[in-house]
Design a protein around this motif. Structure first.
Motif, PDB file in Angstrom:
ATOM      1  N   SER A  89       6.669  -8.414  12.873  1.00 13.76           N
ATOM      2  CA  SER A  89       5.977  -9.957  12.648  1.00 13.76           C
ATOM      3  C   SER A  89       4.768 -10.278  11.947  1.00 13.76           C
ATOM      4  CB  SER A  89       5.896 -10.349  14.057  1.00 13.76           C
ATOM      5  OG  SER A  89       4.740  -9.479  14.657  1.00 13.76           O
ATOM      6  N   GLN A  90       4.154  -9.171  11.312  1.00  9.45           N
ATOM      7  CA  GLN A  90       2.865  -9.513  10.730  1.00  9.45           C
ATOM      8  C   GLN A  90       3.260  -8.730   9.109  1.00  9.45           C
ATOM      9  OE1 GLN A  90       0.264  -7.139  12.956  1.00  9.45           O
ATOM     10  NE2 GLN A  90      -0.393  -8.798  13.983  1.00  9.45           N
ATOM     11  N   PRO A  91       2.148  -9.580   8.138  1.00  3.15           N
ATOM     12  CA  PRO A  91       2.444  -9.235   6.700  1.00  3.15           C
ATOM     13  C   PRO A  91       2.106  -7.537   6.550  1.00  3.15           C
ATOM     14  CG  PRO A  91       0.963 -10.951   7.074  1.00  3.15           C
ATOM     15  CD  PRO A  91       1.182 -10.486   8.439  1.00  3.15           C
ATOM     16  N   LEU A  92       2.699  -6.980   5.782  1.00  3.58           N
ATOM     17  CA  LEU A  92       2.256  -5.758   5.445  1.00  3.58           C
ATOM     18  C   LEU A  92       1.037  -5.293   4.902  1.00  3.58           C
ATOM     19  CD1 LEU A  92       5.730  -4.631   3.392  1.00  3.58           C
ATOM     20  CD2 LEU A  92       5.089  -4.152   5.844  1.00  3.58           C
ATOM     21  N   GLN A  93       0.341  -4.247   5.281  1.00  9.59           N
ATOM     22  CA  GLN A  93      -0.981  -3.952   4.548  1.00  9.59           C
ATOM     23  C   GLN A  93      -0.824  -2.436   4.047  1.00  9.59           C
ATOM     24  OE1 GLN A  93      -3.886  -4.169   7.854  1.00  9.59           O
ATOM     25  NE2 GLN A  93      -2.783  -5.716   8.730  1.00  9.59           N
ATOM     26  N   THR A  94      -1.463  -2.486   2.796  1.00  6.76           N
ATOM     27  CA  THR A  94      -1.673  -1.088   2.016  1.00  6.76           C
ATOM     28  C   THR A  94      -2.812  -1.011   1.721  1.00  6.76           C
ATOM     29  OG1 THR A  94       0.513  -1.776   1.160  1.00  6.76           O
ATOM     30  CG2 THR A  94      -0.809  -0.050  -0.263  1.00  6.76           C
ATOM     31  N   ILE A  95      -3.336   0.414   1.811  1.00  5.69           N
ATOM     32  CA  ILE A  95      -4.599   0.889   1.313  1.00  5.69           C
ATOM     33  C   ILE A  95      -4.263   1.674   0.148  1.00  5.69           C
ATOM     34  CG2 ILE A  95      -6.217   2.331   1.824  1.00  5.69           C
ATOM     35  CD1 ILE A  95      -6.107   1.583   4.865  1.00  5.69           C
ATOM     36  N   GLN A  96      -4.498   1.588  -0.980  1.00  6.90           N
ATOM     37  CA  GLN A  96      -4.435   2.593  -2.181  1.00  6.90           C
ATOM     38  C   GLN A  96      -5.700   3.360  -2.406  1.00  6.90           C
ATOM     39  OE1 GLN A  96      -3.479   0.354  -5.529  1.00  6.90           O
ATOM     40  NE2 GLN A  96      -3.506   2.107  -7.135  1.00  6.90           N
ATOM     41  N   PHE A  97      -5.605   4.735  -2.356  1.00  5.07           N
ATOM     42  CA  PHE A  97      -6.768   5.419  -2.668  1.00  5.07           C
ATOM     43  C   PHE A  97      -6.936   5.937  -4.371  1.00  5.07           C
ATOM     44  CE2 PHE A  97      -5.543   6.782   1.671  1.00  5.07           C
ATOM     45  CZ  PHE A  97      -6.844   6.431   2.319  1.00  5.07           C
ATOM     46  N   GLN A  98      -8.090   5.673  -4.900  1.00  9.41           N
ATOM     47  CA  GLN A  98      -8.334   5.696  -6.243  1.00  9.41           C
ATOM     48  C   GLN A  98      -7.207   5.065  -7.038  1.00  9.41           C
ATOM     49  OE1 GLN A  98      -8.266   8.994  -4.636  1.00  9.41           O
ATOM     50  NE2 GLN A  98     -10.392   9.312  -4.043  1.00  9.41           N
ATOM     51  N   GLN A  99      -6.617   5.404  -8.129  1.00  6.56           N
ATOM     52  CA  GLN A  99      -5.687   5.174  -8.849  1.00  6.56           C
ATOM     53  C   GLN A  99      -4.310   5.603  -8.588  1.00  6.56           C
ATOM     54  OE1 GLN A  99      -6.709   2.673 -11.112  1.00  6.56           O
ATOM     55  NE2 GLN A  99      -8.741   2.941 -10.282  1.00  6.56           N
ATOM     56  N   HIS A 100      -4.095   5.979  -7.237  1.00  8.27           N
ATOM     57  CA  HIS A 100      -2.757   6.269  -6.899  1.00  8.27           C
ATOM     58  C   HIS A 100      -1.962   5.339  -7.081  1.00  8.27           C
ATOM     59  CE1 HIS A 100      -3.841  10.537  -5.764  1.00  8.27           C
ATOM     60  NE2 HIS A 100      -4.878   9.880  -5.327  1.00  8.27           N
ATOM     61  N   ILE A 147       9.305  -3.152   3.183  1.00  6.66           N
ATOM     62  CA  ILE A 147       9.967  -4.222   3.277  1.00  6.66           C
ATOM     63  C   ILE A 147      11.428  -3.911   3.989  1.00  6.66           C
ATOM     64  CG2 ILE A 147      11.097  -5.837   1.471  1.00  6.66           C
ATOM     65  CD1 ILE A 147       8.750  -5.421  -0.351  1.00  6.66           C
ATOM     66  N   HIS A 148      11.975  -3.162   3.650  1.00  7.41           N
ATOM     67  CA  HIS A 148      13.387  -2.819   4.250  1.00  7.41           C
ATOM     68  C   HIS A 148      13.181  -2.734   5.676  1.00  7.41           C
ATOM     69  CE1 HIS A 148      15.238  -3.395   0.328  1.00  7.41           C
ATOM     70  NE2 HIS A 148      14.663  -2.444  -0.161  1.00  7.41           N
ATOM     71  N   LEU A 149      12.368  -1.558   5.983  1.00  8.00           N
ATOM     72  CA  LEU A 149      12.119  -1.188   7.268  1.00  8.00           C
ATOM     73  C   LEU A 149      11.841  -2.137   8.125  1.00  8.00           C
ATOM     74  CD1 LEU A 149      12.299   1.519   8.951  1.00  8.00           C
ATOM     75  CD2 LEU A 149       9.917   1.835   8.508  1.00  8.00           C
ATOM     76  N   ARG A 150      10.793  -3.309   7.866  1.00  5.21           N
ATOM     77  CA  ARG A 150      10.515  -4.156   8.770  1.00  5.21           C
ATOM     78  C   ARG A 150      11.383  -5.090   9.190  1.00  5.21           C
ATOM     79  NH1 ARG A 150       7.474  -9.049   6.591  1.00  5.21           N
ATOM     80  NH2 ARG A 150       6.287  -8.872   8.365  1.00  5.21           N
ATOM     81  N   LYS A 151      12.479  -5.207   8.285  1.00  8.62           N
ATOM     82  CA  LYS A 151      13.645  -6.026   8.756  1.00  8.62           C
ATOM     83  C   LYS A 151      14.508  -5.597   9.862  1.00  8.62           C
ATOM     84  CE  LYS A 151      14.091  -7.915   4.028  1.00  8.62           C
ATOM     85  NZ  LYS A 151      14.729  -8.048   3.006  1.00  8.62           N
ATOM     86  N   GLN A 152      14.253  -4.204  10.062  1.00 16.62           N
ATOM     87  CA  GLN A 152      15.358  -3.338  10.901  1.00 16.62           C
ATOM     88  C   GLN A 152      14.576  -2.841  12.063  1.00 16.62           C
ATOM     89  OE1 GLN A 152      18.643  -3.216  10.240  1.00 16.62           O
ATOM     90  NE2 GLN A 152      18.241  -4.397   8.356  1.00 16.62           N
ATOM     91  N   ASN A 169       6.003  -0.785  15.312  1.00 15.86           N
ATOM     92  CA  ASN A 169       5.081  -0.559  14.361  1.00 15.86           C
ATOM     93  C   ASN A 169       5.591   0.833  13.515  1.00 15.86           C
ATOM     94  OD1 ASN A 169       3.701  -2.811  15.369  1.00 15.86           O
ATOM     95  ND2 ASN A 169       2.632  -1.398  16.647  1.00 15.86           N
ATOM     96  N   PHE A 170       4.940   0.789  12.240  1.00 15.06           N
ATOM     97  CA  PHE A 170       5.142   1.816  11.408  1.00 15.06           C
ATOM     98  C   PHE A 170       3.872   2.203  10.443  1.00 15.06           C
ATOM     99  CE2 PHE A 170       7.462  -1.522   9.421  1.00 15.06           C
ATOM    100  CZ  PHE A 170       6.989  -1.522   8.023  1.00 15.06           C
ATOM    101  N   VAL A 171       3.902   3.318   9.965  1.00 13.28           N
ATOM    102  CA  VAL A 171       2.825   3.542   8.880  1.00 13.28           C
ATOM    103  C   VAL A 171       3.711   4.690   7.901  1.00 13.28           C
ATOM    104  CG1 VAL A 171       0.703   4.664   8.560  1.00 13.28           C
ATOM    105  CG2 VAL A 171       1.016   3.444  10.620  1.00 13.28           C
ATOM    106  N   ILE A 172       3.478   4.359   6.958  1.00 17.70           N
ATOM    107  CA  ILE A 172       3.848   4.960   5.794  1.00 17.70           C
ATOM    108  C   ILE A 172       2.756   5.771   4.946  1.00 17.70           C
ATOM    109  CG2 ILE A 172       5.487   5.174   3.608  1.00 17.70           C
ATOM    110  CD1 ILE A 172       6.859   2.494   5.015  1.00 17.70           C
ATOM    111  N   CYS A 173       2.848   6.950   4.873  1.00 18.85           N
ATOM    112  CA  CYS A 173       1.805   7.600   4.074  1.00 18.85           C
ATOM    113  C   CYS A 173       2.417   8.279   2.808  1.00 18.85           C
ATOM    114  CB  CYS A 173       1.166   8.522   4.857  1.00 18.85           C
ATOM    115  SG  CYS A 173      -0.206   9.447   3.955  1.00 18.85           S
TER     116      CYS A 173
END
Length: 120
Positions: free
Chosen positions: A46-57, A68-73, A77-81
């Motif tokens: 129900s909330q927008p995705l939040q992304t943290i990008q370290f340095q230039q990764h 995007i696909h997972l939040r529809k299903q 909550n989930f975290v992808i590292c």
């Protein structure tokens, strides 16, 4: 825990998924010559995705695609590292990495559907 592994040529990537309680999951995507923490994407249905990008990764290319696909299903909550580093990677190999990881994300969603962990 769910473990998915893919390899093509010199590219080796693994996805490990850990349940935290019954509704939340942590997804770790690593591989290449030097696995690391490059990008973290978090989401809920129900909330927008939040992304943290370290340095230039650049792993957000695949963490956000999976999210995007997972939040529809996924009902929780989930975290992808993600952190995949391949020395002297070519443009073609970059595309292969993204394709492989997205395939792994689709496999994960199928696995979650089979185990009845997906929201109705």
């Amino acid at each position: 825990m769910i473990h998915i592994h893919k390899s093509r040529g010199r590219i080796q990537i693994q996805m490990d998924v850990y349940y935290m309680g019954t509704d939340d999951i942590v997804i770790l995507i690593s591989g290449g010559d030097r696995p690391h923490i490059g990008t973290i994407t978090a989401g809920t249905p129900s909330q927008p995705l939040q992304t943290i990008q370290f340095q230039q990764h650049q792993e957000f290319y695949f963490t956000e695609e999976i999210a995007i696909h997972l939040r529809k299903q996924w009902r929780g909550n989930f975290v992808i590292c993600g952190g995949v580093h391949i020395d002297q990677i070519s443009g073609e190999e970059i595309n292969q990495v993204i394709e492989m990881v997205v395939e792994m994300g689709n496999e994960l969603i199928l696995h979650l559907q089979e185990s009845q962990s997906i929201k109705s």
